[in-house]
Each structure stands twice: as C-alpha cells, then as structure tokens.
Design a protein around this motif. Structure first.
Motif, mmCIF file in Angstrom:
data_model
loop_
_atom_site.group_PDB
_atom_site.id
_atom_site.type_symbol
_atom_site.label_atom_id
_atom_site.label_comp_id
_atom_site.label_asym_id
_atom_site.label_seq_id
_atom_site.Cartn_x
_atom_site.Cartn_y
_atom_site.Cartn_z
ATOM 1 N N LEU A 99 0.836 -1.200 0.000
ATOM 2 C CA LEU A 99 0.000 0.000 0.000
ATOM 3 C C LEU A 99 0.868 1.246 0.000
ATOM 4 N N PRO A 100 0.515 2.239 -0.799
ATOM 5 C CA PRO A 100 1.240 3.506 -0.726
ATOM 6 C C PRO A 100 0.852 4.260 0.534
ATOM 7 N N TRP A 101 1.750 5.088 1.041
ATOM 8 C CA TRP A 101 1.485 5.844 2.264
ATOM 9 C C TRP A 101 0.415 6.907 2.045
ATOM 10 N N SER A 102 0.433 7.524 0.905
ATOM 11 C CA SER A 102 -0.486 8.611 0.604
ATOM 12 C C SER A 102 -1.825 8.057 0.096
ATOM 13 N N ALA A 103 -2.923 8.561 0.656
ATOM 14 C CA ALA A 103 -4.248 8.148 0.191
ATOM 15 C C ALA A 103 -4.458 8.579 -1.264
ATOM 16 N N ASP A 104 -3.924 9.729 -1.640
ATOM 17 C CA ASP A 104 -4.034 10.187 -3.030
ATOM 18 C C ASP A 104 -3.381 9.206 -3.984
ATOM 19 N N GLN A 109 -3.600 4.671 -7.822
ATOM 20 C CA GLN A 109 -3.232 3.297 -8.142
ATOM 21 C C GLN A 109 -4.477 2.442 -8.404
ATOM 22 N N PHE A 110 -5.485 2.571 -7.554
ATOM 23 C CA PHE A 110 -6.701 1.779 -7.724
ATOM 24 C C PHE A 110 -7.455 2.195 -8.983
ATOM 25 N N GLY A 111 -7.386 3.469 -9.323
ATOM 26 C CA GLY A 111 -8.071 3.965 -10.513
ATOM 27 C C GLY A 111 -7.489 3.442 -11.806
ATOM 28 N N ARG A 112 -6.279 2.945 -11.767
ATOM 29 C CA ARG A 112 -5.658 2.418 -12.987
ATOM 30 C C ARG A 112 -6.361 1.151 -13.481
ATOM 31 N N THR A 113 -7.026 0.432 -12.570
ATOM 32 C CA THR A 113 -7.769 -0.751 -13.003
ATOM 33 C C THR A 113 -9.276 -0.515 -13.002
ATOM 34 N N HIS A 114 -9.711 0.593 -12.450
ATOM 35 C CA HIS A 114 -11.141 0.915 -12.440
ATOM 36 C C HIS A 114 -11.375 1.944 -13.541
ATOM 37 N N ARG A 115 -11.639 1.451 -14.722
ATOM 38 C CA ARG A 115 -11.712 2.296 -15.910
ATOM 39 C C ARG A 115 -13.159 2.605 -16.287
ATOM 40 N N ALA A 116 -13.331 3.682 -17.012
ATOM 41 C CA ALA A 116 -14.650 4.061 -17.515
ATOM 42 C C ALA A 116 -15.102 3.051 -18.573
ATOM 43 N N ASN A 117 -16.379 2.912 -18.722
ATOM 44 C CA ASN A 117 -16.998 2.065 -19.740
ATOM 45 C C ASN A 117 -16.783 0.571 -19.519
ATOM 46 N N GLN A 118 -16.361 0.162 -18.322
ATOM 47 C CA GLN A 118 -16.241 -1.272 -18.075
ATOM 48 C C GLN A 118 -17.555 -1.790 -17.505
ATOM 49 N N SER A 119 -17.797 -3.085 -17.688
ATOM 50 C CA SER A 119 -19.084 -3.648 -17.275
ATOM 51 C C SER A 119 -19.214 -3.756 -15.759
ATOM 52 N N SER A 120 -18.107 -3.913 -15.038
ATOM 53 C CA SER A 120 -18.137 -3.946 -13.572
ATOM 54 C C SER A 120 -16.797 -3.452 -13.035
ATOM 55 N N GLY A 121 -16.822 -2.968 -11.803
ATOM 56 C CA GLY A 121 -15.597 -2.497 -11.172
ATOM 57 C C GLY A 121 -14.693 -3.661 -10.807
ATOM 58 N N PRO A 122 -13.409 -3.394 -10.608
ATOM 59 C CA PRO A 122 -12.477 -4.475 -10.277
ATOM 60 C C PRO A 122 -12.667 -4.971 -8.850
ATOM 61 N N ALA A 163 -1.869 -0.590 7.451
ATOM 62 C CA ALA A 163 -3.094 -0.744 6.655
ATOM 63 C C ALA A 163 -4.246 0.019 7.305
ATOM 64 N N ALA A 164 -4.297 0.017 8.635
ATOM 65 C CA ALA A 164 -5.344 0.757 9.349
ATOM 66 C C ALA A 164 -5.201 2.254 9.107
ATOM 67 N N ALA A 165 -3.959 2.745 9.094
ATOM 68 C CA ALA A 165 -3.727 4.173 8.853
ATOM 69 C C ALA A 165 -4.151 4.564 7.440
ATOM 70 N N VAL A 166 -3.827 3.718 6.464
ATOM 71 C CA VAL A 166 -4.229 3.994 5.081
ATOM 72 C C VAL A 166 -5.751 3.948 4.960
ATOM 73 N N ALA A 167 -6.385 2.963 5.606
ATOM 74 C CA ALA A 167 -7.848 2.857 5.567
ATOM 75 C C ALA A 167 -8.494 4.102 6.164
ATOM 76 N N LYS A 168 -7.927 4.600 7.255
ATOM 77 C CA LYS A 168 -8.465 5.801 7.903
ATOM 78 C C LYS A 168 -8.351 7.008 6.974
ATOM 79 N N ARG A 169 -7.186 7.161 6.331
ATOM 80 C CA ARG A 169 -6.999 8.293 5.413
ATOM 81 C C ARG A 169 -7.922 8.187 4.201
ATOM 82 N N LEU A 170 -8.148 6.962 3.710
ATOM 83 C CA LEU A 170 -9.059 6.783 2.576
ATOM 84 C C LEU A 170 -10.497 7.111 2.985
ATOM 85 N N ALA A 171 -10.875 6.745 4.209
ATOM 86 C CA ALA A 171 -12.220 7.069 4.690
ATOM 87 C C ALA A 171 -12.386 8.579 4.813
#
Length: 107
Positions: free
Chosen positions: A17-22, A27-40, A56-64
C-alpha cells in the motif's frame, strides 16, 4: 470495455500500500476504468504482523477521510469500505478498548 467480448471482472492485487491516500486512489483507478461492465475486485496482501496491520489501518483511515471530503459527508466511509480496507481500520471504540485492556494488563 463494454464493446469487447471479454466481460470478466478485473482483479487488482496490491502487494504494498502507498502511504499517501491520493497515491492509493490513483493506483486503484488504474484498473477501475470508464466504460467497463463492472468495477475491479481488490485484493490486498497484508500479513498478520502488527506493524503492517497498523499501517493498513492508517491507510484505511486516510481513505475514509478522503471519501468524506470528496462525497461531502463526514459519516461517509468513503473509499476504504468499497475497497475492503475497512476491515483493517481498528482506530475505533473497539480498538481503543483493546488498547486500554492491553495497557491495563501490562501495568
């Protein structure tokens, strides 16, 4: 892409996991593309080692928190729950109670 015959769901495996939530969202957006039938489906390889779980808890908190900012709702669990990282977020009343119990047992 909905225009091609292969409509299988993508699997995004994260080894670190990267330290930065951004950076995590990017990184996650690289596989979650527009016009796909379902998300990854996101898979996180996180060991039972305490330090890695804490990270992982710290990253989860920042993402929330980031989800709350981007969705305009402070109660929003945002990105961490949709990615499956909320399982690692132990910075809550249960985690605090576990910490108090542990410290009480030590002292």
């Amino acid at each position: 892409d909905k225009r091609v015959s292969n409509q299988r769901r993508r699997v995004h495996i994260t080894l670190e996991l990267p330290w930065s939530a951004d950076k995590a969202i990017q990184q996650f957006g690289r596989t979650h593309r527009a016009n796909q039938s379902s998300g990854p489906e996101y898979k996180f390889l996180i060991s039972d080692v305490g330090g890695e779980k804490r990270f992982a808890a710290a990253v989860a908190k920042r993402l929330a928190l980031m989800g709350a900012l981007t969705q305009g709702d402070r109660r929003s669990t945002g990105q961490s729950s949709s990615l499956g990282l909320s399982n690692f977020d132990f910075d809550n009343k249960f985690g605090n109670q576990a910490l108090r119990d542990m410290l009480k047992g030590i002292w």
